[in-house]
Scaffold this motif. Structure first.
Motif, PDB file in Angstrom:
ATOM      1  N   LYS A   2      -1.035   4.665   0.010  1.00  9.64           N
ATOM      2  CA  LYS A   2      -0.642   3.474  -0.945  1.00  9.64           C
ATOM      3  C   LYS A   2       0.144   2.386  -0.954  1.00  9.64           C
ATOM      4  N   LYS A   3      -1.125   1.679  -1.649  1.00  6.81           N
ATOM      5  CA  LYS A   3      -0.374   0.121  -1.813  1.00  6.81           C
ATOM      6  C   LYS A   3       0.764  -0.443  -2.533  1.00  6.81           C
ATOM      7  N   ILE A   4       1.786  -1.129  -1.606  1.00  6.68           N
ATOM      8  CA  ILE A   4       2.934  -1.682  -3.198  1.00  6.68           C
ATOM      9  C   ILE A   4       2.676  -3.585  -2.643  1.00  6.68           C
ATOM     10  N   LEU A   5       3.097  -3.752  -3.577  1.00  6.07           N
ATOM     11  CA  LEU A   5       3.388  -5.250  -3.814  1.00  6.07           C
ATOM     12  C   LEU A   5       4.682  -5.356  -4.187  1.00  6.07           C
ATOM     13  N   ILE A   6       6.072  -5.877  -3.054  1.00  8.67           N
ATOM     14  CA  ILE A   6       6.803  -6.726  -2.738  1.00  8.67           C
ATOM     15  C   ILE A   6       6.821  -8.264  -3.041  1.00  8.67           C
ATOM     16  N   VAL A   7       7.560  -8.959  -4.477  1.00  3.32           N
ATOM     17  CA  VAL A   7       7.987  -9.454  -4.730  1.00  3.32           C
ATOM     18  C   VAL A   7       9.283 -10.077  -5.108  1.00  3.32           C
TER      19      VAL A   7
END
Length: 114
Positions: A2-7
């Motif tokens: 799974k791929k997560i974008l953290i901003v």
């Protein structure tokens, strides 16, 4: 994986959270709303985890961008403080709110990513 974008515009928080999550997920990071928009236009993610207050906008600005671009993934809105208006706005926009200092932060991310 799974791929997560953290901003987040706090480099220390961004580095710490991505370090922890990289053990189980593919992680991309963005230092603000505009950088996150660029990431979202070029890559697909399974979950977005965004700070609320950032120098170039808010996590809600990013969530609205996602809706405009028809990017439909779980969205976690984080803040260092639990301000009631942020919690309400997150719910109204279909996001999950969590405090950055909450002991359930990682659990909330995992629940939404898996």
């Amino acid at each position: 994986m799974k791929k997560i974008l953290i901003v987040d515009d706090s480099p220390d928080f961004l580095d710490a959270l991505s370090y922890i999550l990289k053990k189980h997920y593919e992680v991309a990071t963005a230092g603000g709303v505009e950088e996150a928009k660029e990431e979202l236009l070029t890559s697909a993610f399974d979950v977005i985890c965004s700070d609320y207050y950032m120098a170039d906008g808010t996590g809600l600005n990013l969530l609205e961008f996602c809706k405009q671009e028809k990017i439909s993934v779980p969205f976690i809105l984080m803040s260092a403080t639990r301000e009631q208006h942020i919690v309400i706005e997150a719910k109204l926009h279909g996001a999950v709110f969590v405090e950055k200092t909450d002991s359930d932060l990682l659990s909330v991310i995992r629940e939404n990513a898996d």
